[in-house]
Structure formats: structure tokens, C-alpha cells
Write an enzyme that holds these catalytic residues in place. Structure first.
Site, mmCIF file in Angstrom:
data_model
loop_
_atom_site.group_PDB
_atom_site.id
_atom_site.type_symbol
_atom_site.label_atom_id
_atom_site.label_comp_id
_atom_site.label_asym_id
_atom_site.label_seq_id
_atom_site.Cartn_x
_atom_site.Cartn_y
_atom_site.Cartn_z
ATOM 1 N N ASP A 8 0.909 -1.094 0.156
ATOM 2 C CA ASP A 8 0.053 0.313 -0.113
ATOM 3 C C ASP A 8 0.904 1.433 0.164
ATOM 4 O O ASP A 8 2.135 1.046 -0.321
ATOM 5 C CB ASP A 8 -1.105 0.004 1.134
ATOM 6 C CG ASP A 8 -0.055 0.052 2.524
ATOM 7 O OD1 ASP A 8 0.935 0.269 2.336
ATOM 8 O OD2 ASP A 8 -0.887 0.070 3.612
ATOM 9 N N CYS A 66 3.037 -3.210 4.087
ATOM 10 C CA CYS A 66 2.109 -2.233 4.607
ATOM 11 C C CYS A 66 2.851 -1.388 5.791
ATOM 12 O O CYS A 66 4.204 -1.881 5.997
ATOM 13 C CB CYS A 66 0.811 -2.521 4.733
ATOM 14 S SG CYS A 66 0.764 -3.861 6.203
ATOM 15 N N THR A 68 2.513 -2.015 8.930
ATOM 16 C CA THR A 68 2.749 -3.051 9.997
ATOM 17 C C THR A 68 3.103 -4.432 9.616
ATOM 18 O O THR A 68 3.527 -5.328 10.377
ATOM 19 C CB THR A 68 1.989 -3.090 11.107
ATOM 20 O OG1 THR A 68 0.697 -3.467 10.506
ATOM 21 C CG2 THR A 68 1.313 -1.747 11.822
ATOM 22 N N GLY A 69 2.605 -4.795 8.407
ATOM 23 C CA GLY A 69 2.515 -6.050 7.721
ATOM 24 C C GLY A 69 1.447 -6.816 8.243
ATOM 25 O O GLY A 69 0.968 -7.893 7.576
ATOM 26 N N MET A 72 -1.486 -6.743 5.616
ATOM 27 C CA MET A 72 -1.297 -7.413 4.402
ATOM 28 C C MET A 72 -1.686 -8.990 4.517
ATOM 29 O O MET A 72 -2.004 -9.696 3.803
ATOM 30 C CB MET A 72 0.022 -7.168 3.970
ATOM 31 C CG MET A 72 0.181 -5.886 3.152
ATOM 32 S SD MET A 72 -0.826 -5.821 1.622
ATOM 33 C CE MET A 72 -0.087 -4.237 0.867
ATOM 34 N N HIS A 99 8.946 -24.496 8.687
ATOM 35 C CA HIS A 99 7.909 -25.212 9.635
ATOM 36 C C HIS A 99 6.616 -24.890 8.889
ATOM 37 O O HIS A 99 5.759 -25.990 9.015
ATOM 38 C CB HIS A 99 7.847 -24.679 10.964
ATOM 39 C CG HIS A 99 8.951 -24.863 11.937
ATOM 40 N ND1 HIS A 99 8.991 -25.045 13.108
ATOM 41 C CD2 HIS A 99 10.123 -25.875 11.561
ATOM 42 C CE1 HIS A 99 10.102 -25.524 13.588
ATOM 43 N NE2 HIS A 99 11.091 -25.932 12.689
ATOM 44 N N HIS A 134 5.735 -31.431 10.040
ATOM 45 C CA HIS A 134 5.124 -30.133 9.646
ATOM 46 C C HIS A 134 4.112 -30.233 8.467
ATOM 47 O O HIS A 134 3.194 -29.801 8.707
ATOM 48 C CB HIS A 134 6.348 -29.125 9.114
ATOM 49 C CG HIS A 134 7.314 -28.913 10.359
ATOM 50 N ND1 HIS A 134 6.985 -28.606 11.451
ATOM 51 C CD2 HIS A 134 8.462 -29.244 10.340
ATOM 52 C CE1 HIS A 134 8.023 -28.460 12.209
ATOM 53 N NE2 HIS A 134 9.121 -28.968 11.599
HETATM 54 C C1 RB5 Z 1 -1.584 2.466 6.685
HETATM 55 O O1 RB5 Z 1 -1.780 3.577 7.278
HETATM 56 C C2 RB5 Z 1 -1.820 1.231 7.591
HETATM 57 O O2 RB5 Z 1 -2.833 0.956 8.297
HETATM 58 C C3 RB5 Z 1 -1.594 -0.121 6.905
HETATM 59 O O3 RB5 Z 1 -0.120 0.264 6.194
HETATM 60 C C4 RB5 Z 1 -1.284 -1.300 7.724
HETATM 61 O O4 RB5 Z 1 -0.110 -1.011 8.366
HETATM 62 C C5 RB5 Z 1 -2.360 -2.035 7.937
HETATM 63 O O5 RB5 Z 1 -2.219 -2.966 8.602
#
Ligand code: RB5
Length: 143
Positions: A8, A66, A68-69, A72, A99, A134
Site C-alpha cells: 500500500d 504495509c 505493520t505487515g 497485508m 515449519h 510439519h
Molecule cells: C496504513 O496507514 C496502515 O494502516 C497500513 O499500512 C497497515 O499497517 C495495516 O495493517
């Protein structure tokens, strides 16, 4: 190896750096956006494009970025056949491969330095699945 790469807006700069790094190593990179100039994007739109590319077999692995990940990984894991792991370190990425046979990596650009993010991508793409016990556990994940 063909890599589906997507982000994003929050992950755009890391996506470009990761894409360039992978291409320089000889990986085939399919960049699925977000396009330049889009100031705010919804992460599920881009996660799903990459997840579907992996699930269909068009790409071997996916790398998603993104802030925080988290978003996504959540979105990618909605796609049948995708096992996405949000990793914050190299060991986590290696174990997600060994795993969990993770086929999609999610990264948080707001949590990781770029050097660490690149190292995590490398660990993810160069580690194999251990199989054995696994495999039976993974079979229980199939919907
Ligand atoms: C965008 O501000 C933020 O919410 C997005 O990049 C992501 O971290 C969501 O999980």
C-alpha cells in the site's frame, strides 16, 4: 523464482527497494502496485492481487509491505492456498519457511529498518520447507 510484490502507500518505498534488490539478484519480480501517485491505498486490494498470483501458480512467492505487515497478512490469508507470515526478524522468516511452508511474506515498513527488511526477504526466499511432521500439520490448515 517469480515473486509477486505489492504494497500500500505505507510500504511503497520499501517495495521499490526490495524489488530493485531482488531484480539485481536475478529474481523475476512482478510488481503489482500500489501505483506511484496514489496517496492512500487500501492494503486488501494489493494483498489480494499478490496472493491470487501465488495461489494460481503464476508466481512462486509473494512479498507484501504495509505499515505493520498485519493487514497485508490478514488479507493474503483469506486466499485459499496462501500461507502468509508477518515476520519481524530473519529467524522468524526462516522458521515460517521451514515449519509452515509460508508462501507469502508480509513486512511492516514502519516497524523495520530497510536493511533488516531486505535481510528478512533474503532469509524467506532462500530457506526450504522441512516437511515431515510439519506437512501433517499443514494438511490440517487446508480449507
Ligand atoms: C496504513 O496507514 C496502515 O494502516 C497500513 O499500512 C497497515 O499497517 C495495516 O495493517
Amino acid at each position: 523464482m517469480k515473486i509477486a510484490l505489492a504494497s500500500d502507500h505505507a510500504g511503497r518505498e520499501y517495495r521499490k527497494a526490495i524489488g530493485a534488490d531482488l531484480a539485481s539478484q536475478g529474481f523475476s519480480v512482478i510488481d503489482l502496485g500500489v501505483p506511484d501517485g496514489v496517496e492512500s491505498a487500501d492494503y486488501p486490494d494489493y494483498a489480494l492481487k499478490a496472493a491470487e498470483a501465488v495461489a494460481s501458480g503464476a508466481c512462486d512467492r509473494g512479498v507484501l509491505i504495509c505499515g505493520t505487515g498485519t493487514g497485508m497478512a490478514m488479507a493474503a490469508n483469506k486466499v485459499k492456498g496462501v500461507r502468509a507470515a508477518n515476520c519481524t526478524g530473519e529467524l522468524m522468516a526462516r522458521l515460517a519457511r521451514r515449519h509452515n511452508d509460508a508462501n507469502v511474506l508480509a513486512l511492516g515498513s514502519r516497524l523495520l529498518g530497510l536493511e533488516l527488511a531486505l535481510a528478512i526477504v533474503e532469509a524467506f526466499l532462500t530457506t526450504g520447507f522441512d516437511g515431515g511432521r510439519h506437512q501433517a500439520r499443514l494438511a490440517k490448515l487446508q480449507g
